[in-house]
Design a protein around this motif. Structure first.
Motif, PDB file in Angstrom:
ATOM      1  N   ASN A   1      -0.609 -16.254  10.640  1.00  0.00           N
ATOM      2  CA  ASN A   1       0.684 -15.763  10.942  1.00  0.00           C
ATOM      3  C   ASN A   1       0.748 -14.698  11.831  1.00  0.00           C
ATOM      4  O   ASN A   1       1.836 -13.970  12.046  1.00  0.00           O
ATOM      5  N   SER A   2      -0.170 -14.137  12.462  1.00  0.00           N
ATOM      6  CA  SER A   2      -0.444 -13.152  13.357  1.00  0.00           C
ATOM      7  C   SER A   2      -0.947 -13.717  14.519  1.00  0.00           C
ATOM      8  O   SER A   2      -0.781 -12.978  15.818  1.00  0.00           O
TER       9      SER A   2
ATOM     10  N   SER B   1       2.418  -6.029   9.169  1.00  0.00           N
ATOM     11  CA  SER B   1       3.610  -6.815   8.706  1.00  0.00           C
ATOM     12  C   SER B   1       3.464  -7.751   7.773  1.00  0.00           C
ATOM     13  O   SER B   1       4.269  -7.922   6.917  1.00  0.00           O
ATOM     14  N   VAL B   2       2.481  -8.525   8.201  1.00  0.00           N
ATOM     15  CA  VAL B   2       2.336  -9.774   7.229  1.00  0.00           C
ATOM     16  C   VAL B   2       1.934  -9.496   6.201  1.00  0.00           C
ATOM     17  O   VAL B   2       2.395 -10.018   5.050  1.00  0.00           O
ATOM     18  N   LYS B   3       0.889  -8.611   5.844  1.00  0.00           N
ATOM     19  CA  LYS B   3       0.327  -8.411   4.273  1.00  0.00           C
ATOM     20  C   LYS B   3       1.372  -7.955   3.587  1.00  0.00           C
ATOM     21  O   LYS B   3       1.346  -8.094   2.008  1.00  0.00           O
ATOM     22  N   GLU B   4       2.443  -7.500   3.865  1.00  0.00           N
ATOM     23  CA  GLU B   4       3.684  -6.928   2.889  1.00  0.00           C
ATOM     24  C   GLU B   4       4.638  -8.338   2.400  1.00  0.00           C
ATOM     25  O   GLU B   4       5.485  -8.042   1.614  1.00  0.00           O
ATOM     26  N   ARG B   5       4.214  -9.417   2.879  1.00  0.00           N
ATOM     27  CA  ARG B   5       4.972 -10.362   2.815  1.00  0.00           C
ATOM     28  C   ARG B   5       4.923 -11.194   1.462  1.00  0.00           C
ATOM     29  O   ARG B   5       3.845 -10.880   0.713  1.00  0.00           O
ATOM     30  N   PRO B   6       5.812 -11.735   0.794  1.00  0.00           N
ATOM     31  CA  PRO B   6       5.575 -12.266  -0.858  1.00  0.00           C
ATOM     32  C   PRO B   6       4.554 -13.039  -0.876  1.00  0.00           C
ATOM     33  O   PRO B   6       3.956 -12.957  -2.139  1.00  0.00           O
ATOM     34  N   TYR B   7       4.272 -14.106   0.053  1.00  0.00           N
ATOM     35  CA  TYR B   7       3.195 -15.139  -0.382  1.00  0.00           C
ATOM     36  C   TYR B   7       1.793 -14.367  -0.179  1.00  0.00           C
ATOM     37  O   TYR B   7       1.206 -14.982  -0.932  1.00  0.00           O
TER      38      TYR B   7
ATOM     39  N   GLU C   1       1.442 -11.381  -1.341  1.00  0.00           N
ATOM     40  CA  GLU C   1       1.101 -10.365  -2.775  1.00  0.00           C
ATOM     41  C   GLU C   1       1.089 -11.577  -3.718  1.00  0.00           C
ATOM     42  O   GLU C   1       0.228 -11.125  -4.947  1.00  0.00           O
TER      43      GLU C   1
ATOM     44  N   TYR D   1      -5.231  -4.820   7.431  1.00  0.00           N
ATOM     45  CA  TYR D   1      -5.106  -5.377   6.090  1.00  0.00           C
ATOM     46  C   TYR D   1      -5.787  -4.396   5.213  1.00  0.00           C
ATOM     47  O   TYR D   1      -5.078  -4.096   4.052  1.00  0.00           O
TER      48      TYR D   1
ATOM     49  N   HIS E   1      -3.832 -16.644   5.624  1.00  0.00           N
ATOM     50  CA  HIS E   1      -2.278 -16.201   5.574  1.00  0.00           C
ATOM     51  C   HIS E   1      -1.994 -15.148   6.640  1.00  0.00           C
ATOM     52  O   HIS E   1      -1.344 -15.352   7.466  1.00  0.00           O
TER      53      HIS E   1
END
Length: 284
Positions: free
Chosen positions: A195-196, A167-173, A175, A106, A191
């Motif tokens: 999701n991991s 992978s997860v930290k780049e997702r829209p929610y 951001e 992250y 989040h």
């Protein structure tokens, strides 16, 4: 994830059901060991020299060991030790590895660099060899063996959690949460971590069998559980010198290890099929 779909997938995989049934039986056996064991006192170490090295019979279904103790009783009680060590090793490795992996993935930058370089140092050694070195330094005993194995295993979870966090930290929610001013730690907990979890849970389930096997290996080498505590690896170690003439001594605890490891591997496959969306779509 609907319950009906999960049940449907599990019912299709008979081997997974067998693994799940075996594990449930082992856990029940460990809990009810004082009730199920024919000779509880012998299971806990009380000698019975008048019946030493007796072959399997109606009185002793698995025979007796060099101290005359009922092997079936010790195998039943040994389930407690083996399952406790397996669960403890995986849980401790998760507690160390997952938070470090999430922080590395992250925050990136220097945090990622420092954590992953330390992780690479640990990964440079084969896990069992590293565990042997640590257990030798800490001394004999079940607690030290658990710590040694957990220290040798946490880097694998760190790498897995780091990959998922990136992978997860780049997702829209994620951001959007950052734009709303929510703190990084709350975003990680709300989040990134949830999701991991899917691949981490699958890996942890499959690692349970390996943890039990490596814990048994340490006990076999005299660095884990110490006598007279019943433990499958220790029983195999004690019985190896009697194998040619008294085969039942090491064979039955060895079979217990084999069946348990196989059951957790089968369960790991089932968990992967249930959690992985691509496999779910294919199986449904």
């Amino acid at each position: 994830m609907r319950k009906e779909e999960t049940v449907k997938i599990l019912l299709r995989n008979k081997l997974s059901l067998i693994g799940l049934a075996i594990i449930a039986g082992l856990i029940l056996m460990a809990i009810l060991a004082p009730v199920l064991a024919p000779y509880p006192d012998q299971a806990l170490g009380e000698p019975n020299l008048q019946e030493r090295l007796q072959p399997p019979s109606r009185t002793h279904l698995f025979g007796t060991d060099h101290m005359g103790r009922d092997i079936l009783s010790r195998v039943i009680y040994g389930a407690r030790t083996s399952l406790l060590m397996g669960f403890s090793v995986v849980a401790l490795a998760l507690l160390i590895g997952v938070p470090l992996g999430l922080m590395a993935g992250y925050f990136s930058g220097k945090t990622d660099l420092v954590i992953m370089r330390v992780t690479d140092i640990f990964l440079a050694f084969p896990p069992l060899l590293l565990a042997l070195l640590i257990a030798t330094s800490l001394g004999r005993g079940m607690t030290n063996a658990i710590v040694a194995l957990a220290i040798s295993w946490w880097p694998w979870y760190t790498r897995l959690a780091r990959g998922m966090a990136i992978s997860v930290k780049e997702r829209p929610y994620v951001e959007a949460s950052k734009a709303m001013g929510i703190s990084d730690w709350k975003i990680m907990l709300r989040h990134v971590l949830p999701n991991s979890l899917s691949p981490i849970i699958v890996q942890a389930t499959m690692d349970m069998g390996s943890a039990i096997l490596e814990a048994a290996a340490l006990s076999f080498l005299g660095l884990g559980v110490q006598p007279p505590t019943p433990d499958w690896g220790l029983m195999v170690s004690e019985g190896k010198d009697y194998f040619l003439n008294y085969w039942w001594y090491p064979v039955f605890p060895g079979l217990a290890i084999f069946i348990t490891v196989m059951a957790f591997n089968l369960l790991g496959d089932a968990v992967r099929e249930v959690i992985d969306p691509r496999l779910r779509r294919r199986l449904l």
